[in-house]
Design a protein around this motif. Structure first.
Motif: not given
Length: 342
Positions: A84-88, A121-126
């Motif tokens: 879900v978060i990937s699509a926000l 790809e979002m793990q590094g951002e968190a």
């Protein structure tokens, strides 16, 4: 200016706790509530204790217009959350209450959660959402990963001791009891009243509990070497609360001083007078964590006990604490309510 808030997964326990806390938050307004399985219903139908509030009806995630939303709380199950978060929208601030972005290593995530990460790809951002230790990073973050409730309690008890080098890192035992709401709201046979009440059981025995991934990650980073603790969680017949008891090798006075110094200026963590221990009763429904230290009868050993509410400081309260920082609000705003007692 009031910040517009969306909550995804509003029909779960952490979703309801977010609503309860935000209802009296002076800087936040709930603009959208999503719960795909209960879309079309009112929050009063799903949670009658919230019927006095003027809230939007539950909708599907796809029905929310995120253009007018300042921050979104994602209180969805693991695996679902990352999808879900990937699509926000990429400019939307997000506090995720699931485990999907807690572990920095994708291999560690797959080990503990049984499936490959779908948004590497979002793990590094968190940013890891243990507020007291990642405050500056959280304030600048777009995506914050809330900690596990067991993981938060254990870390509040142990992090200052590892950082202060006052305990033997190879002699750490953490015994933890958690209330049944920590298992979520989905029906489960072992959580039926007849099967849970008047009993008490250990689970995930022998090092299989998923929150060990967080302990391994965080404690090893602090120490600069691998730290592996012994950890056994227990399910107690109570709705809310976590009580964590850590057995450590170190001088009790030094252990106490490390904790007292680390938390001297923290608004939500209370270190009790030496020799006193906390109760889950004393933090129920609040964003506070109480910690006590007692000298063991064996020389050179100490017992540290921590208590917090798994739904508040362990999850939704911590999420709002992080959101306050992300939105430039006072960190304590909306969270200084006193515990419920008795």
């Amino acid at each position: 200016m009031t910040q517009k808030i969306a909550i995804l997964g509003a029909s779960g326990y952490t979703g309801a706790e977010l609503v309860r806390l935000i209802a009296t938050h002076p800087g936040m307004e709930i603009a959208a509530l999503a719960a795909n399985s209960k879309a079309g219903q009112s929050m009063a139908q799903v949670f009658p204790h919230l019927r006095h509030l003027d809230l939007p009806d539950l909708v599907t995630i796809e029905e929310i217009d995120f253009a007018g939303i300042d921050l979104c709380f994602c209180a969805l199950p693991h695996k679902t959350s990352q999808e879900v978060i990937s699509a926000l929208p990429r400019d939307l601030k997000i506090v995720d209450l699931s485990a999907d972005f807690r572990l920095r290593d994708p291999d560690a995530y797959e080990k503990w959660y049984g499936n490959p990460h779908a948004a590497v790809e979002m793990q590094g951002e968190a940013v890891y959402g243990l507020t007291e230790f990642y405050r500056d990073e959280i304030a600048k973050a777009r995506l914050v990963a809330g900690t596990g409730c067991n993981a938060a309690t254990g870390q509040f008890v142990l992090r200052p001791l590892i950082a202060g080098k006052v305990i033997d890192l190879d002699e750490i035992i953490l015994d933890l009891k958690c209330g049944v709401s920590g298992a979520g709201r989905s029906p489960k046979e072992n959580l039926l009243h007849a099967e849970l009440s008047e009993g008490y059981n250990a689970y995930a025995v022998g090092g299989t509990h998923r929150h060990l991934g967080e302990f391994d990650q965080e404690f090893s980073a602090i120490a600069g070497r691998d730290v592996r603790i012994q950890f056994t969680p227990h399910l107690m017949p109570a709705n809310r609360g976590i009580l964590a008891t850590a057995y450590v090798k170190g001088e009790a006075e030094a252990v106490y001083a490390a904790l007292a110094n680390a938390y001297a200026k923290e608004p939500f963590i209370e270190v009790l007078p030496f020799g006193e221990t906390p109760s889950t009763h004393h933090v129920r429904g609040s964003n506070f964590c109480h910690i006590g230290v007692v000298a063991d009868r064996l020389p050179g050993r100490a017992i540290v006990v921590g208590a917090l509410d798994n739904l508040t400081k362990g999850s939704s309260g911590q999420a709002i604490q992080n959101a306050n920082l992300m939105l430039g609000l006072e960190e304590t705003e909306g969270l200084m309510l006193a515990p419920l007692f008795p």
